[in-house]
Design an enzyme around this catalytic site. Structure first.
Site, PDB file in Angstrom:
ATOM      1  N   LYS A   1       4.944  -8.018   5.263  1.00  0.00           N
ATOM      2  CA  LYS A   1       4.553  -7.707   3.884  1.00  0.00           C
ATOM      3  C   LYS A   1       3.880  -8.903   3.228  1.00  0.00           C
ATOM      4  O   LYS A   1       3.095  -8.754   2.295  1.00  0.00           O
ATOM      5  CB  LYS A   1       5.787  -7.306   3.060  1.00  0.00           C
ATOM      6  CG  LYS A   1       6.524  -6.095   3.593  1.00  0.00           C
ATOM      7  CD  LYS A   1       6.049  -4.805   2.994  1.00  0.00           C
ATOM      8  CE  LYS A   1       6.794  -3.623   3.605  1.00  0.00           C
ATOM      9  NZ  LYS A   1       6.058  -2.375   3.509  1.00  0.00           N
TER      10      LYS A   1
ATOM     11  N   CYS B   1      13.321  -0.827   9.180  1.00  0.00           N
ATOM     12  CA  CYS B   1      13.322  -2.034   8.348  1.00  0.00           C
ATOM     13  C   CYS B   1      14.667  -2.753   8.325  1.00  0.00           C
ATOM     14  O   CYS B   1      14.723  -3.952   8.058  1.00  0.00           O
ATOM     15  CB  CYS B   1      12.900  -1.698   6.917  1.00  0.00           C
ATOM     16  SG  CYS B   1      11.364  -0.767   6.872  1.00  0.00           S
TER      17      CYS B   1
ATOM     18  N   CYS C   1       3.700   3.089   6.009  1.00  0.00           N
ATOM     19  CA  CYS C   1       4.354   2.134   5.106  1.00  0.00           C
ATOM     20  C   CYS C   1       4.690   0.818   5.789  1.00  0.00           C
ATOM     21  O   CYS C   1       5.115  -0.127   5.154  1.00  0.00           O
ATOM     22  CB  CYS C   1       5.594   2.728   4.459  1.00  0.00           C
ATOM     23  SG  CYS C   1       6.329   4.009   5.419  1.00  0.00           S
TER      24      CYS C   1
ATOM     25  N   GLU D   1       2.577  11.379   0.174  1.00  0.00           N
ATOM     26  CA  GLU D   1       2.428  11.612   1.606  1.00  0.00           C
ATOM     27  C   GLU D   1       2.812  13.037   1.996  1.00  0.00           C
ATOM     28  O   GLU D   1       2.168  13.650   2.844  1.00  0.00           O
ATOM     29  CB  GLU D   1       3.277  10.597   2.378  1.00  0.00           C
ATOM     30  CG  GLU D   1       2.804  10.408   3.807  1.00  0.00           C
ATOM     31  CD  GLU D   1       3.190   9.052   4.379  1.00  0.00           C
ATOM     32  OE1 GLU D   1       3.259   8.077   3.607  1.00  0.00           O
ATOM     33  OE2 GLU D   1       3.402   8.988   5.596  1.00  0.00           O
TER      34      GLU D   1
ATOM     35  N   GLU E   1       0.015  15.043   1.168  1.00  0.00           N
ATOM     36  CA  GLU E   1      -1.019  14.823   2.181  1.00  0.00           C
ATOM     37  C   GLU E   1      -0.725  15.680   3.412  1.00  0.00           C
ATOM     38  O   GLU E   1      -1.628  16.282   3.995  1.00  0.00           O
ATOM     39  CB  GLU E   1      -0.992  13.345   2.571  1.00  0.00           C
ATOM     40  CG  GLU E   1      -2.336  12.747   2.892  1.00  0.00           C
ATOM     41  CD  GLU E   1      -2.223  11.255   3.240  1.00  0.00           C
ATOM     42  OE1 GLU E   1      -1.173  10.653   2.922  1.00  0.00           O
ATOM     43  OE2 GLU E   1      -3.160  10.741   3.836  1.00  0.00           O
TER      44      GLU E   1
ATOM     45  N   SER F   1      -2.024   8.206   7.290  1.00  0.00           N
ATOM     46  CA  SER F   1      -1.873   8.533   5.880  1.00  0.00           C
ATOM     47  C   SER F   1      -2.591   7.471   5.083  1.00  0.00           C
ATOM     48  O   SER F   1      -2.468   6.288   5.369  1.00  0.00           O
ATOM     49  CB  SER F   1      -0.389   8.548   5.516  1.00  0.00           C
ATOM     50  OG  SER F   1      -0.244   8.430   4.133  1.00  0.00           O
TER      51      SER F   1
ATOM     52  N   GLU G   1      -8.094  -3.312  -1.804  1.00  0.00           N
ATOM     53  CA  GLU G   1      -7.308  -2.262  -2.456  1.00  0.00           C
ATOM     54  C   GLU G   1      -5.928  -2.738  -2.867  1.00  0.00           C
ATOM     55  O   GLU G   1      -5.243  -2.056  -3.615  1.00  0.00           O
ATOM     56  CB  GLU G   1      -7.192  -1.044  -1.532  1.00  0.00           C
ATOM     57  CG  GLU G   1      -8.487  -0.252  -1.484  1.00  0.00           C
ATOM     58  CD  GLU G   1      -8.817   0.191  -0.078  1.00  0.00           C
ATOM     59  OE1 GLU G   1      -8.098  -0.223   0.854  1.00  0.00           O
ATOM     60  OE2 GLU G   1      -9.774   0.930   0.098  1.00  0.00           O
TER      61      GLU G   1
ATOM     62  N   GLU H   1       0.492  -8.314   4.019  1.00  0.00           N
ATOM     63  CA  GLU H   1      -0.050  -7.064   3.477  1.00  0.00           C
ATOM     64  C   GLU H   1      -0.638  -7.249   2.092  1.00  0.00           C
ATOM     65  O   GLU H   1      -1.604  -6.584   1.740  1.00  0.00           O
ATOM     66  CB  GLU H   1       1.070  -6.022   3.432  1.00  0.00           C
ATOM     67  CG  GLU H   1       0.590  -4.610   3.156  1.00  0.00           C
ATOM     68  CD  GLU H   1       1.730  -3.644   2.894  1.00  0.00           C
ATOM     69  OE1 GLU H   1       2.839  -4.123   2.566  1.00  0.00           O
ATOM     70  OE2 GLU H   1       1.521  -2.434   3.007  1.00  0.00           O
TER      71      GLU H   1
END
Lengths: 579, 117, 581
Positions: free
Chosen positions: C358, C509, C299, C278, C281, C319, C367, C361
């Site tokens: 998650k 988090c 994230c 990142e 990036e 990102s 992907e 996710e």
């Protein structure tokens, strides 16, 4: 015709002597060759009750009562013809009603602003805008002693004063036209019959507190009221009585209408504000009060329709005039919707301090079918029942509270011996449970539990300690509910339990309903000794619960019977027992 | 309509003058309409026009005697001012024929009498 | 200051303080149920009622401000009787399912019933049988257990601005549901789990997948590996008597091995890799002007879902880098499997996360199968791990400290602070600075990006260039930041920011939807402090200094943003409907 004589037997009933008296009167007029000069009319109602045969003479305006046939010659010769009053036959009667709020209802065309103006409309507003400062208006309102007519009875001048004192660029005035009490329709009639008086009151209120926007919050179930108010607002804008620079002054006010959507709870201030803001109609804790943080967090005055309808009269005739009407603590008049088991159901407007007895009997004409009065319910689902012993109490905010009821918005339901107090409590509680918003546990669950117990009582499956449980739940609801709905939902229960405890005990212990209302607690049967086997009951039963024939006789099945009472009504031989 | 000032308001009020001599008022709030005021009103209009009588018929609000709706208040010179109650189209026609035209009041239909006090 | 008297004890507090807070000065904790420190009082339960001495009037302590001269009684037989009746009423509307409920022993209603000593149920039970909604596979809504406290609705509507949950019907029929009575999976729900985090009972609960993990551990064919997220190490201890914020990383490694995992990794390693990608990036876009600025971090899967549904016009700013645990997943089934010569099909990768989103996710797009298999097999929340530990009977406090498996287990300070709001940004800047200037940042701690303020706007200097930064946490704070970008675009002005970090959960988090119950700002701060202290104590503070990360690139990935990186470690985004069907 030179004179008119109106006749009515006000005792009525099956021995109605109106026609008899009328016929004899006309005969005697004919004997005197006066039948072309004096018209005699039988009337349906003469405004007086239980005074025997009553006669009114116009244009002299003499009122005579307790008349006998023998009085007729004297009446004609000594009173009608010469225009003199016969004192010993005179019936002393003054109308107990005083119309301030309803002064224009039935007089003006509500859809014509000029009719309103012709009847002193907007004169108060003109006076206030040109001669009064807001402080001076508040003083006048304080002198009047007007208290909120929505039920809480909060002094109007004080509410306006608080809102005025909060500094803010934006302030609002809201007219609460949600009127959810079952059986109450005073506000609807005012909005339909004289919308401009409410608008005028709102503009004056806005001027006092410094509001720039007003809203009418009207329940959607009143489409005609909404329509009339909208038309009235449009006309008021047209005539420069709303909008910018009203009547050429520097004061401007915009007014719009917002509809309710079927929630009784939205008559409560904070829930109403949530509803106008487009949110779920949940009440919010106070403080902060709407006067400080109301609509969109700005200072807001919320006034009931009837409260606002009083304003123009007060400002025209003065606060002192208004406070001369009514009692020490409850000034002015109150509109009541008198319904239920009463002969003349409708709206009455009386000075505070009038007694319940006067309202029910002198204005209402007495109990329907001349049954015995059992109680009068006031205050809607937040109120209580008042048994006959207390019907001489002058009506007022504090007096009704002392009896365990409230004035409320003005609903007044007359009940007779066929009304079961358990059933009445159940009716109001069911209404509250249905209308509960569900936010707070005491009202949401407490109300349901209370209703559950009442249903058990009316079905004969309750125990004595259920009465104790009801008191426990009611107490918790009163103290721990978030808003007035929950806090007062148990009032009908507590009130009926307190005045009619024996009736409750009969339901619980004896499993009987003395008023024959709770259908599980009594049954219909045929008294065979009286039955002539005509079959009328059999033919009229809507659920075919009666079996048999003309030969063998008839029998009612208890399980199939729905207690509709048809058989009792059609039997000409009194052979149906409702034990 | 031009926006008014206080003076113009006063003038408008005075312009209406005293109350007219002959008029009929029909109760037209929810109680009246539910009881059938529409039909009564239309009948009154029809009968009046049939007889070419010059009298104003106005729709007004609820006067409070809801138990007696539809209510019709009649004020005609030469007869007392009265409220007829529970009026239907037949009675409405009779009101025009007998009371308005003939100045004779109807029996058994009057629910209130207005006295000039 | 306001002077008042509570239970005869004079107290003095600031103006505007509620009676509930003021009473603490008189050593009283008035019992409450619907109140949560994060939220404004809904005032719905009615348990915190107190009395005014002079007229016996009663009102709620949680929302009534204390006034000068007030004399309050917080408890007397009458008040307690009323509170008890209210608890009994709530109980009569609640199923007696405690033994089988996920909140058994950890439920706020249970505690009240126990405290009030309720032994008998005097009222008839009125429980509505509403079917469970497990449609999201991450959060389970059991509306029949709901006590209508309103916290989840407040959280979902006002704190998170998602509006997936609302009240339906009214009165006794009131229930929690997405608007239109649809399934949660068809609603705007982003699965952040904040509703379950704030729910006082078992009405909203994480989707328990511990049995899947037990099955995996028991399967002789499977090679079970596990990773723990940064936020887990400073909160797992709370279920075992430790204070929030105590760093129990090494005990947790030991515990996971004893549960049966063959390899124990750390998501913070993945975080370091994320930073490599990142930060590179960012340099591409900022220095070499390739791509759109500002760059927004990704994230957080709840944030990604929120963006795809509500702000798809921002997709170009995102990102393309995957989240750290997904990176770990794909690496475990390629790099690690290759290293250890294990058949990647047999690798069973479990993520222990503070997060419920998650769980969604891991099957979000194709992907997430970049390794050729599902990169992450199961996600467990911190709460689920705690339950597994108890089921196994492990004495957490007594466990020794162990090391992770070094292939994917070692991390730098930058990687571990991901768990706190601002942590991703801080780590990224440490490496971005290095990538641009080839020098280490003189002071690696950026105080300006730390803390609980909803939107933090600041800037740093890389050489002579000013980099403008914004950090938002709690989804209701996102709109402010995005609107500034849109405003600038509309008026053709320079972008107000260059780099933005968003975390869906307030606090980042550490305050995630899968964390131990009872989160407050104080606890968020303690947990974050634990992470920053851990970072402070580490030798290596910057992700680019991680030797294992360098090894990974040298031997396997090539370079950041290279071909292999793009195949395995990057993803893309598309607009999704707010309401499905």
């Amino acid at each position: 015709m030179e004179k008119t004589v109106f006749i009515k037997d006000t005792d009525g009933g099956t021995k109605d002597r109106t026609r008899e008296f009328y016929t004899e009167f006309i005969n005697q007029l004919r004997e005197r060759k006066l039948e072309d000069k004096i018209q005699v009319v039988r009337v349906a109602d003469v405004g007086v009750y239980n005074q025997g045969v009553v006669m009114r003479l116009l244009p002299d305006n003499f009122l005579y009562g307790q008349l006998e046939m023998a009085n007729i010659p004297a009446l004609i010769d000594e009173s009608v013809v010469p225009g003199k009053r016969i004192d010993h036959l005179t019936c002393h009667h003054i109308s107990k009603q005083m119309k301030i709020v309803l002064r224009n209802c039935g007089v003006i065309d509500p859809e014509d602003i000029e009719d309103y103006i012709a009847h002193d409309g907007y004169q108060a507003l003109a006076k206030v805008l040109t001669e009064y400062t807001p402080e001076k208006v508040i003083e006048e309102m304080k002198a009047s002693g007007l208290r909120g007519r929505g039920g809480a009875g909060y002094p109007t001048w004080l509410k306006w004063k608080f809102t005025r004192e909060v500094k803010s660029d934006e302030k609002y005035v809201i007219c609460n036209g949600d009127e959810g009490d079952p059986g109450a329709y005073m506000d609807r009639s005012v909005l339909e019959g004289d919308p401009h008086t409410v608008i005028e009151g709102m503009v004056i209120a806005a001027y006092v507190v410094g509001a720039t926007q007003g809203y009418f919050y009207i329940r959607a179930e009143y489409p005609l009221a909404v329509d009339r108010i909208q038309k009235a607002i449009a006309q008021a804008y047209d005539y420069g009585l709303l909008g910018k620079n009203i009547l050429g002054s520097s004061f401007s006010l915009d007014v719009d209408v917002r509809l309710g959507a079927g929630a009784f709870v939205c008559g409560e201030e904070t829930a109403l504000l949530a509803s106008v803001e487009g949110k779920r109609g949940y009440p919010h804790p106070r403080p902060p009060y709407p006067a400080v943080k109301g609509l969109w967090n700005h200072p807001t005055v919320i006034n009931n329709v009837e409260t606002l309808a009083n304003i123009s009269s007060i400002m025209l005739k003065g606060g002192k005039w208004f406070s001369g009407i009514g009692t020490e603590t409850s000034k002015g008049t109150k509109v009541f919707a008198v319904t239920g088991k009463v002969k003349n159901s409708g709206l009455v407007e009386v000075p505070m301090g009038t007694t319940l007895r006067e309202i029910v009997f002198d204005i209402g004409g007495g109990v329907l079918n001349d049954k015995k009065i059992k109680a009068v319910q006031t205050g809607g689902p937040s109120g209580g029942v008042i048994p006959e012993d207390f019907h001489n109490i002058p009506v007022g905010y504090e007096n009704l509270q002392k009896l365990g009821s409230i004035m409320g918005s003005g609903g007044m339901i007359v009940m007779d011996e066929t009304d079961c107090m358990v059933d009445i409590a159940k009716f109001y509680l069911r209404f509250c449970v249905d209308e509960s918003c569900g936010k707070c546990a005491p009202c949401r669950i407490g109300g349901t539990q209370l209703l559950n117990i009442l249903e058990k009582i009316s079905e004969g499956t309750a125990h004595l300690d259920d009465l104790k449980k009801m008191r426990k739940i009611s107490f918790a609801m009163q103290k721990a509910s978030l808003c007035g709905l929950g806090q007062t939902a148990s009032n009908p229960v507590l009130s009926t339990m307190s005045f009619f405890e024996e009736e409750y005990k009969t339901h619980v212990v004896d499993k009987k309903c003395p008023s024959r209302r709770c259908s599980r607690l009594f049954s219909y049967s045929i008294i065979q000794e009286k039955c002539v086997k005509c079959g009328a009951c059999y033919r009229n039963c809507p659920v075919n619960a009666i079996s048999g024939s003309r030969e063998s006789g008839y029998k009612i099945s208890e399980n199939a019977c729905i207690r509709c009472n048809r058989c009792f009504e059609v039997c000409k031989f009194n052979a149906i027992d409702r034990g | 309509m031009k926006k008014m000032t206080k003076e113009e308001l006063q003038k408008l009020k005075e312009g209406w003058g005293k109350e007219k001599k002959n008029w009929i008022r029909v109760g037209y709030s929810s109680c009246g309409i539910a009881a059938g005021a529409d039909e009564v009103y239309n009948t009154l209009r029809e009968e009046i026009s049939k007889r070419n009588i010059n009298i104003e018929i106005k729709k007004c609000g609820c006067v409070g005697m809801c138990y007696a709706e539809p209510l019709v208040e009649v004020n005609v010179e030469g007869a007392p001012r009265v409220y007829y109650g529970k009026v239907d189209k037949d009675i409405a026609a009779k009101i025009v024929e007998r009371h308005v035209s003939g100045k004779m009041l109807l029996n058994d239909r009057i629910y209130d009498v207005k006295v000039n006090s | 200051m306001v002077k008042a008297v509570i239970n005869g004890i004079p107290i003095e507090v600031e103006e505007g303080v509620t009676i509930l807070d003021a009473a603490r000065k008189a050593q009283i904790n008035i019992p409450t149920l619907c109140k949560h420190p994060d939220l404004t009082s809904s005032a719905s339960c009615g348990i915190c009622v107190v009395k005014l001495k002079k007229n016996n009037r009663m009102f709620r302590a949680c929302c009534t401000p204390i006034e000068e001269g007030m004399e309050i009684i917080t408890h007397d037989p009458e008040i307690i009787e009323i509170r008890r009746t209210v608890v009994e009423l709530i109980l009569s509307n609640h199923p007696n399912d405690c033994l089988k409920c996920g909140r058994n022993n950890n439920c706020e209603l249970q505690k009240l019933v126990a405290d009030f000593g309720i032994r008998e149920e005097h009222f008839d039970k009125f429980v509505r049988d509403i079917p469970k909604d497990s449609s999201t596979g991450t959060i389970v809504l059991e509306a029949s257990k709901c006590i209508k406290c309103g916290r989840c609705v407040d959280v979902c509507q006002n704190m998170q601005d998602v509006w997936a949950l609302s009240f339906l019907e009214r009165g006794i029929h009131t229930r929690i549901s997405p608007a239109g009575d649809i399934k949660l999976a068809d609603s705007p729900c982003v699965r952040c789990g904040q509703c379950s985090e704030h729910c006082p009972t078992g009405a909203i609960f994480e989707f328990d997948e511990t049995s899947k993990v037990w099955e995996g551990l028991m399967d002789p064919e499977k090679y079970c590996v596990v990773q723990i997220a940064p936020a887990v190490r400073v909160s797992i201890g709370e279920s075992f008597g430790f204070q929030p914020g105590v760093n129990l990383t090494k005990k947790t490694y030991a515990l996971l091995r004893r549960l049966g995992f063959k390899a124990v990794f750390d998501t913070s390693f993945g975080a370091d890799v994320t930073i490599m990608e990142e930060a590179s990036e960012f340099v591409e876009r900022f220095v070499h002007k390739k791509g759109t600025l500002p760059l927004i971090t990704t994230c957080c899967p709840a944030w990604v879902d929120f963006m795809e549904k509500f702000h798809p016009d921002m997709i170009d700013h995102f990102s393309s880098c995957k989240s750290p645990h997904e990176i770990m997943g794909v690496l475990s089934k390629t790099y690690f499997a290759r290293e250890k010569k294990i058949d990647p099909e047999k690798v069973f990768m479990v993520s222990i996360m503070p997060c419920t989103a998650k769980k969604y996710e891991i099957t979000r797009t194709d992907e997430m199968f970049a390794s050729g298999y599902q990169d992450i097999d199961v996600v467990l929340t911190t709460r689920e791990l705690a339950r597994m530990v108890k089921q196994a009977g492990l004495d957490f406090a007594q466990l020794p400290e162990e090391e992770p498996d070094h292939v994917l287990g070692d991390y730098t300070g930058g990687g571990v602070i991901f768990g706190a709001t601002g942590g991703v940004m801080e780590a990224a800047l440490r490496t971005a600075y290095y990538l641009v200037t080839e020098k280490q940042f003189p002071k690696v701690e950026f105080e300006n990006v730390r803390g609980l303020k909803g939107v933090k706007e600041t800037s740093i200097k890389i050489d002579d260039t000013k980099v403008n930064i914004a950090i938002a946490h709690g989804l209701s704070n996102v709109e402010y930041v995005l609107n500034k970008i849109r405003e600038a675009k509309k008026n053709n002005q320079p972008m107000p920011y260059h780099f933005i970090e968003v975390m869906a959960c307030p606090g980042g988090c550490v305050g995630g939807g899968g964390q131990p119950y009872g989160v407050t700002d104080a606890i968020r701060t303690l947990r974050s402090k634990g992470l920053y202290a851990h970072d402070d104590a580490m030798k290596l503070r910057c992700s680019h200094d991680n030797p294992f990360v360098q090894k990974l690139y040298n031997e396997f990935l090539g370079k950041p943003l290279g071909k292999r990186s793009h195949e395995l470690l990057h993803t893309d985004y598309k607009a999704r409907p707010v309401y499905r069907k």
